[in-house]
Design a protein around this motif. Structure first.
Motif, short mmCIF file in Angstrom:
data_model
loop_
_atom_site.label_atom_id
_atom_site.label_comp_id
_atom_site.label_asym_id
_atom_site.label_seq_id
_atom_site.Cartn_x
_atom_site.Cartn_y
_atom_site.Cartn_z
N PHE A 51 38.41 35.43 34.48
CA PHE A 51 39.73 35.42 33.84
C PHE A 51 39.60 34.91 32.41
N ILE A 55 42.35 39.47 29.68
CA ILE A 55 43.02 39.74 30.95
C ILE A 55 44.40 39.10 30.96
N GLU A 59 47.89 41.24 31.42
CA GLU A 59 48.78 41.00 32.56
C GLU A 59 50.18 40.59 32.10
N PHE A 75 51.60 33.98 34.67
CA PHE A 75 50.32 34.19 33.98
C PHE A 75 50.18 33.26 32.78
N LEU A 268 46.22 38.71 40.80
CA LEU A 268 44.85 38.93 40.32
C LEU A 268 43.85 39.08 41.46
#
Length: 359
Positions: A51, A55, A59, A75, A268
């Motif tokens: 992560f 990413i 997201e 997130f 995720l």
């Protein structure tokens, strides 16, 4: 021959060193996963090594495009926990979307929708659904609807029907205990909503069909804890991913540890956030190969050192023997008294205890 053996063992040691660079990290990862198999929060941390900022940005942008401010905020919280910097402009967009989602108009509309339909999407929706069930209206509505379908010979949702009947008993217990059983009451409402919308896993639905009343109350309580700690959508996502009531308990443990970050983790990692996705045999095999590679490298390196040491010792003996040969040749070239001495006598005069026994 010795040089050939040294070269072979050094080549084998180098090969094992290269293999260790691949096996040892994977074996260490496997050992860590096995140690954390009963701790969903630690298991999720181990699975988040990839992560990064890219990413996180992707997201968050996808969540905003889908008008899901709760997921976007989840997130953002996860990125902050892991020390990842989110672009300030993107952060502001998330904050704006969150304010709009919690506006009075949106909350009232969601509350009324949850009260009437029993299908919540957010906190206000679950409040409306729970209120309808707490006032018996929701459970009676669902029981009558599914019962009427069954009476007409149509396909009825037996899960919703059973939960509606059981929910009446839980509602009575909640009222009798002045709200102590409210997490279980909310949990039943969430399971019913998931059953209506088809967002409950097939295996979990089958397991619920055979669960006793006591286990059902525990499962509903776990789901209520997920809703309280991580939100309604996280609870619905947990119901979709879990295959057994015990896994719902794992989702609850994850929600207690991670709070608002739970939904991002479920998005995720999927089931990898609550259970080991790799088989125990595969993980144990990685640990075995890592250990075997390290031990093989050490043993091969030890053998290489032994052969090189033996080669040095033999070379030293050979040099000393050549010096003795030259000394003996010089003695033979001297007068007859020296030449008449036997070769064994000459060798006995050597003061080197190591070379004295050389053949």
């Amino acid at each position: 021959m010795i040089r050939l053996g040294i070269g072979f063992t050094l080549f084998f040691a180098a090969s094992l060193a290269v293999a260790a660079c691949f096996c040892v990290p994977r074996g260490y990862q496997a050992a860590s996963e096995l140690a954390a198999r009963d701790n969903p929060a630690e298991l999720a941390n181990l699975a988040l090594k990839s992560f990064d900022e890219n990413i996180a940005r992707r997201e968050v942008e996808e969540a905003l495009a889908a008008h899901d401010s709760e997921l976007a905020q989840s997130f953002v919280e996860l990125a902050t926990e892991r020390g990842i910097v989110i672009d300030p402009q993107l952060h502001e967009q998330v904050a704006t979307a969150a304010r709009e989602a919690t506006s009075t108009r949106h909350a009232v509309r969601s509350f009324v929708s949850g009260l009437v339909t029993g299908e919540p999407d957010d906190v206000a929706g679950i409040a409306g659904t729970a209120l309808g069930d707490l006032l018996v209206f929701g459970d009676v509505r669902d029981a009558i609807r599914e019962g009427a379908r069954m009476a007409r010979g149509e396909e009825a949702n037996k899960l919703v029907l059973g939960l509606s009947v059981g929910g009446l008993a839980i509602t009575a217990g909640t009222l009798a205990t002045a709200g102590i059983g409210s997490p279980a009451r909310i949990g039943v409402s969430l399971i019913k909503a998931a059953g209506k919308t088809g967002r409950i896993g097939v295996r979990l639905a089958r397991a619920l069909a055979v669960e006793g009343a006591e286990n059902m109350v525990k499962l509903a309580g776990d789901l209520g804890r997920v809703q309280a700690k991580a939100g309604t959508k996280a609870a619905m996502e947990g119901v979709r991913l879990a295959e057994t009531p015990a896994e719902v308990g794992r989702v609850a443990s994850l929600a207690v540890a991670k709070g608002g970050k739970t939904r991002a983790l479920l998005k995720l990692l999927g089931r990898g956030a609550i259970v080991l996705t790799a088989s125990l045999f595969d993980l144990a095999l990685w640990i075995f190969w890592a250990a075997a590679t390290v031990l093989g490298f050490c043993a091969t390196l030890k053998r290489s050192v032994e052969r090189m040491t033996l080669s040095v010792i033999r070379a030293g003996k050979a040099r000393r023997w050549r010096r003795l040969e030259r000394r003996a040749a010089r003695l033979h070239a001297r007068p007859q008294t020296a030449q008449s001495l036997p070769r064994a006598a000459l060798l006995s005069h050597s003061s080197d205890p190591i070379t004295a026994g050389c053949p």
